[in-house]
Write a protein that holds these residues in place. Structure first.
Motif, mmCIF file in Angstrom:
data_model
loop_
_atom_site.group_PDB
_atom_site.id
_atom_site.type_symbol
_atom_site.label_atom_id
_atom_site.label_comp_id
_atom_site.label_asym_id
_atom_site.label_seq_id
_atom_site.Cartn_x
_atom_site.Cartn_y
_atom_site.Cartn_z
ATOM 1 N N ARG A 3 0.839 -1.195 0.000
ATOM 2 C CA ARG A 3 0.000 0.000 0.000
ATOM 3 C C ARG A 3 0.874 1.245 0.000
ATOM 4 N NH1 ARG A 3 -2.855 2.971 4.279
ATOM 5 N NH2 ARG A 3 -1.735 1.642 5.736
ATOM 6 N N PHE A 4 0.626 2.117 -0.967
ATOM 7 C CA PHE A 4 1.307 3.406 -1.018
ATOM 8 C C PHE A 4 0.754 4.274 0.104
ATOM 9 C CE2 PHE A 4 1.233 7.834 -2.448
ATOM 10 C CZ PHE A 4 2.586 8.056 -2.620
ATOM 11 N N ILE A 5 1.635 4.836 0.934
ATOM 12 C CA ILE A 5 1.202 5.659 2.071
ATOM 13 C C ILE A 5 1.236 7.144 1.708
ATOM 14 C CG2 ILE A 5 1.621 6.264 4.490
ATOM 15 C CD1 ILE A 5 0.841 3.342 4.133
ATOM 16 N N GLU A 6 2.433 7.659 1.366
ATOM 17 C CA GLU A 6 2.549 9.079 1.061
ATOM 18 C C GLU A 6 3.850 9.401 0.348
ATOM 19 O OE1 GLU A 6 3.020 11.722 4.405
ATOM 20 O OE2 GLU A 6 4.054 10.168 5.550
ATOM 21 N N LYS A 7 3.861 10.556 -0.261
ATOM 22 C CA LYS A 7 5.060 11.120 -0.865
ATOM 23 C C LYS A 7 5.619 12.111 0.138
ATOM 24 C CE LYS A 7 6.300 14.104 -4.713
ATOM 25 N NZ LYS A 7 5.749 14.914 -5.788
ATOM 26 N N VAL A 8 6.915 12.002 0.452
ATOM 27 C CA VAL A 8 7.548 12.883 1.428
ATOM 28 C C VAL A 8 8.442 13.861 0.678
ATOM 29 C CG1 VAL A 8 8.998 13.012 3.477
ATOM 30 C CG2 VAL A 8 7.511 11.028 3.132
ATOM 31 N N GLY A 9 7.937 15.056 0.472
ATOM 32 C CA GLY A 9 8.701 16.072 -0.256
ATOM 33 C C GLY A 9 9.045 15.591 -1.656
ATOM 34 N N LEU A 10 10.235 15.953 -2.107
ATOM 35 C CA LEU A 10 10.713 15.528 -3.417
ATOM 36 C C LEU A 10 11.721 14.402 -3.316
ATOM 37 C CD1 LEU A 10 11.237 19.025 -5.078
ATOM 38 C CD2 LEU A 10 9.332 17.472 -5.384
ATOM 39 N N SER A 11 11.998 13.936 -2.088
ATOM 40 C CA SER A 11 13.110 13.011 -1.921
ATOM 41 C C SER A 11 12.738 11.554 -1.680
ATOM 42 C CB SER A 11 13.995 13.474 -0.771
ATOM 43 O OG SER A 11 13.241 13.487 0.438
ATOM 44 N N SER A 12 11.524 11.263 -1.209
ATOM 45 C CA SER A 12 11.212 9.866 -0.893
ATOM 46 C C SER A 12 9.705 9.610 -0.859
ATOM 47 C CB SER A 12 11.837 9.467 0.441
ATOM 48 O OG SER A 12 11.354 10.282 1.477
ATOM 49 N N ILE A 13 9.374 8.320 -0.808
ATOM 50 C CA ILE A 13 7.986 7.894 -0.662
ATOM 51 C C ILE A 13 7.927 6.885 0.485
ATOM 52 C CG2 ILE A 13 7.345 8.246 -3.067
ATOM 53 C CD1 ILE A 13 7.415 4.810 -2.468
ATOM 54 N N VAL A 14 6.754 6.753 1.074
ATOM 55 C CA VAL A 14 6.539 5.775 2.150
ATOM 56 C C VAL A 14 5.590 4.720 1.608
ATOM 57 C CG1 VAL A 14 5.732 5.424 4.499
ATOM 58 C CG2 VAL A 14 6.890 7.554 3.894
ATOM 59 N N PHE A 15 5.983 3.450 1.751
ATOM 60 C CA PHE A 15 5.230 2.332 1.195
ATOM 61 C C PHE A 15 5.129 1.235 2.245
ATOM 62 C CE2 PHE A 15 4.478 -1.308 -1.604
ATOM 63 C CZ PHE A 15 3.613 -0.772 -2.551
ATOM 64 N N GLN A 16 3.921 0.734 2.465
ATOM 65 C CA GLN A 16 3.691 -0.384 3.382
ATOM 66 C C GLN A 16 3.792 -1.671 2.570
ATOM 67 O OE1 GLN A 16 2.759 -0.368 6.800
ATOM 68 N NE2 GLN A 16 2.972 -2.576 6.717
ATOM 69 N N VAL A 17 4.892 -2.395 2.714
ATOM 70 C CA VAL A 17 5.109 -3.627 1.963
ATOM 71 C C VAL A 17 4.233 -4.723 2.549
ATOM 72 C CG1 VAL A 17 6.810 -5.351 1.276
ATOM 73 C CG2 VAL A 17 7.475 -2.952 1.404
#
Length: 75
Positions: free
Chosen positions: A31-45
């Motif tokens: 599940r895609f959680i969020e985009k953090v700025g321009l540098s990373s993304i948070v993903f629940q594997v």
């Protein structure tokens, strides 16, 4: 093996999961959680309790199950 990566990705999307493919060829469903700025993304594997932060420079494709959000992002 690379021929099967899109097939695995499609299979995951058919079951309502988000998909993440890294430039290294690693494929994650979850599940895609969020985009953090321009540098990373948070993903629940899938199968893990904690979410994982992935550097944006390593991400090739993100596809959400509802088709709402895909990478490359409009930066």
């Amino acid at each position: 093996m690379n021929r099967f990566l899109p097939l695995l990705m499609l299979t995951g999307l058919l079951f309502g999961q988000d998909g993440l493919i890294l430039k290294s060829g690693e494929v994650y469903n979850g599940r895609f959680i969020e985009k953090v700025g321009l540098s990373s993304i948070v993903f629940q594997v899938e199968g893990e309790n904690d979410s994982t932060k992935f550097p944006m420079k390593d991400v090739a494709i993100i596809k959400t199950s509802d088709g709402e959000f895909t990478y490359p992002f409009d930066i």
